[in-house]
Design a protein around this motif. Structure first.
Motif, PDB file in Angstrom:
ATOM      1  N   CYS A  21       1.051  -1.276   0.049  1.00 33.87           N
ATOM      2  CA  CYS A  21      -0.063  -0.104  -0.046  1.00 33.87           C
ATOM      3  C   CYS A  21       1.044   1.094  -0.056  1.00 33.87           C
ATOM      4  CB  CYS A  21      -0.896   0.127   1.169  1.00 33.87           C
ATOM      5  SG  CYS A  21      -0.208  -0.259   2.831  1.00 33.87           S
ATOM      6  N   GLU A  60      -6.994 -10.097  -5.364  1.00 34.97           N
ATOM      7  CA  GLU A  60      -7.557  -9.109  -4.430  1.00 34.97           C
ATOM      8  C   GLU A  60      -6.318  -8.895  -3.630  1.00 34.97           C
ATOM      9  OE1 GLU A  60     -11.245  -8.204  -1.114  1.00 34.97           O
ATOM     10  OE2 GLU A  60     -10.459 -10.302  -1.667  1.00 34.97           O
ATOM     11  N   ASP A  75      -5.063   4.643  -0.921  1.00 36.12           N
ATOM     12  CA  ASP A  75      -5.073   5.443  -2.221  1.00 36.12           C
ATOM     13  C   ASP A  75      -3.832   5.200  -2.987  1.00 36.12           C
ATOM     14  OD1 ASP A  75      -7.285   6.655  -1.463  1.00 36.12           O
ATOM     15  OD2 ASP A  75      -6.349   8.469  -0.622  1.00 36.12           O
ATOM     16  N   SER A  90      -3.217   2.431  -4.454  1.00 37.31           N
ATOM     17  CA  SER A  90      -3.050   0.898  -4.527  1.00 37.31           C
ATOM     18  C   SER A  90      -4.068   0.204  -5.298  1.00 37.31           C
ATOM     19  CB  SER A  90      -2.882   0.400  -2.961  1.00 37.31           C
ATOM     20  OG  SER A  90      -1.897   1.176  -2.230  1.00 37.31           O
ATOM     21  N   PRO A  91      -3.877  -0.995  -5.864  1.00 42.39           N
ATOM     22  CA  PRO A  91      -4.959  -1.795  -6.399  1.00 42.39           C
ATOM     23  C   PRO A  91      -5.765  -2.463  -5.229  1.00 42.39           C
ATOM     24  CG  PRO A  91      -2.881  -2.829  -6.697  1.00 42.39           C
ATOM     25  CD  PRO A  91      -2.588  -1.715  -6.184  1.00 42.39           C
ATOM     26  N   ARG A  92      -7.026  -2.396  -5.339  1.00 43.61           N
ATOM     27  CA  ARG A  92      -7.748  -3.357  -4.487  1.00 43.61           C
ATOM     28  C   ARG A  92      -7.799  -4.849  -5.290  1.00 43.61           C
ATOM     29  NH1 ARG A  92     -11.097  -1.345  -0.275  1.00 43.61           N
ATOM     30  NH2 ARG A  92     -11.127  -3.753   0.044  1.00 43.61           N
ATOM     31  N   TYR A  93      -7.780  -4.512  -6.378  1.00 43.50           N
ATOM     32  CA  TYR A  93      -8.232  -5.852  -7.408  1.00 43.50           C
ATOM     33  C   TYR A  93      -7.145  -5.527  -8.588  1.00 43.50           C
ATOM     34  CZ  TYR A  93     -12.146  -6.108  -4.540  1.00 43.50           C
ATOM     35  OH  TYR A  93     -13.185  -6.479  -3.161  1.00 43.50           O
ATOM     36  N   VAL A 140     -17.324  -3.501  -8.071  1.00 47.49           N
ATOM     37  CA  VAL A 140     -16.361  -2.984  -7.232  1.00 47.49           C
ATOM     38  C   VAL A 140     -15.928  -1.461  -7.473  1.00 47.49           C
ATOM     39  CG1 VAL A 140     -15.594  -5.281  -6.479  1.00 47.49           C
ATOM     40  CG2 VAL A 140     -14.323  -3.889  -8.119  1.00 47.49           C
ATOM     41  N   SER A 175     -12.250   2.724  -9.970  1.00 50.66           N
ATOM     42  CA  SER A 175     -10.850   3.158  -9.225  1.00 50.66           C
ATOM     43  C   SER A 175     -10.185   2.276  -8.343  1.00 50.66           C
ATOM     44  CB  SER A 175     -11.194   4.371  -8.525  1.00 50.66           C
ATOM     45  OG  SER A 175     -11.987   3.705  -7.484  1.00 50.66           O
ATOM     46  N   ASN A 176     -11.020   0.902  -8.354  1.00 50.09           N
ATOM     47  CA  ASN A 176     -10.269  -0.151  -7.454  1.00 50.09           C
ATOM     48  C   ASN A 176      -9.522  -1.252  -8.073  1.00 50.09           C
ATOM     49  OD1 ASN A 176     -11.178   0.754  -4.802  1.00 50.09           O
ATOM     50  ND2 ASN A 176     -13.191   0.140  -5.380  1.00 50.09           N
ATOM     51  N   VAL A 177      -9.735  -1.091  -9.854  1.00 53.01           N
ATOM     52  CA  VAL A 177      -9.325  -2.223 -10.585  1.00 53.01           C
ATOM     53  C   VAL A 177      -8.071  -1.808 -11.412  1.00 53.01           C
ATOM     54  CG1 VAL A 177     -10.137  -3.831 -12.399  1.00 53.01           C
ATOM     55  CG2 VAL A 177     -11.631  -3.077 -10.456  1.00 53.01           C
TER      56      VAL A 177
END
Length: 332
Positions: free
Chosen positions: A3, A71, A84, A86-89, A138, A141-143
């Motif tokens: 992160c 994930e 912020d 970082s990729p969540r997925y 999801v 912004s998370n991918v």
């Protein structure tokens, strides 16, 4: 810790994306060798980075694993840390695997890629369904998208398709194929430059001749709309499969500097083959490699061999000294 790494180091972001793509390669190798449980070799590629495998993507033609969704699963002591940047997925795709269980299917897909038919294959349809549904679930912004070689083309096509709907996914594309003649193999630099300039001029001229002003303006608007999507391209100048991306963007930049920007812009959003096919009334899809913007990173290290120049391993090497440049498309 990832992160923190992702916010502070482009090198680590690149290494993480490349490692997760490698995880897909090893997943398929594990499947073919029937390595399961503690014998499987793939899990360390994502577990070391604090990811977990959510699901693999399986090809309907040969049952091979060609992609995966990961994930980010940080340790409990870091789960309250801001993610912020970082990729969540991460959705990752492998390239061609020269193994008995995959080589024929992958060869067919490479043929489809050359014929600009990748978007019509069942493998891409499967991938696109997963990308669309997952992003809807999801949030964009998370991918991250990531891929290598043929898998890079899959990720680029998915990213480009989403960008046309106004969804811009952060994308890491390693050794993406650029479908053109092997101009870089011509030893005479002046001849190479002349061929590229002539090609740009011919493409621009055909665009002006074959399309009405309304058609040109519509195409320009559609191409410009993609410019907010800035995929990260990782290219080795000695890799003939993708090295032309370097000249593709540099040529447009130089033309803009020399007052011929309109030629460069028309040339980078059209292809001679596509224009001629359309003039003959035949359906021809937009070439995959035509993109308006990119963050282009090259590996300037001395040439080794094709396997290394096109290989994924170079992109997580601690000895890599990458050179990066941002190319943003500017409208007329």
């Amino acid at each position: 810790m990832l992160c923190a790494i992702c916010r502070g180091s482009e090198n680590h972001r690149r290494s993480v994306a490349a490692s997760l793509v490698q995880g897909v390669y090893i997943l398929e190798r594990d499947r073919q060798a029937n390595r399961q449980g503690s014998h499987a070799l793939a899990p360390p590629w994502w577990e070391f980075l604090h990811f977990r495998l959510l699901r693999p993507f399986v090809d309907d033609a040969d049952c091979s694993i060609f992609g995966a969704i990961y994930e980010f699963n940080p340790p409990a002591s870091h789960r309250d840390h801001s993610l912020d940047g970082s990729p969540r997925y991460v959705i990752a795709f492998r390239g061609t695997l020269i193994k008995l269980g995959t080589v024929l299917r992958d060869a067919d897909l490479n043929k489809d890629l050359i014929l600009n038919e990748l978007h019509r294959t069942s493998r891409f349809e499967i991938a696109m369904q997963f990308v669309q549904s997952f992003v809807t679930e999801v949030g964009d912004s998370n991918v991250w998208l990531a891929g290598h070689s043929l898998g890079s083309a899959m990720a680029m096509l998915a990213g480009k398709t989403m960008a046309k709907t106004g969804i811009f996914l952060e994308s890491f594309l390693f050794n993406p194929p650029f479908l053109s003649g092997p101009i870089e193999k011509i030893k005479d630099k002046r001849l190479r430059t002349g061929i590229r300039i002539a090609s740009s001029a011919i493409t621009a001229g055909l665009t002006l001749a074959m399309r009405t002003k309304h058609q040109r303006n519509t195409a320009e608007d559609q191409f410009a709309a993609l410019s907010a999507w800035v995929p990260c391209l990782f290219v080795n100048p000695r890799d003939h499969i993708g090295s032309e991306y370097i000249e593709y963007f540099e040529r447009r930049k130089k033309m803009e500097e020399n007052g011929a920007g309109w030629i460069g812009r028309l040339a980078t959003q059209n292809s001679i083959g596509g224009l001629l096919m359309n003039a003959l009334g035949k359906e021809y899809s937009e070439p995959l490699h035509l993109i308006p913007s990119a963050s282009l990173t090259i590996n300037p290290s001395p040439s080794q061999n094709f396997k290394q120049d096109h290989g994924l391993e170079q992109w997580w090497s601690p000895d890599l000294k990458p050179q990066s440049k941002l190319y943003k498309y500017r409208e007329l």
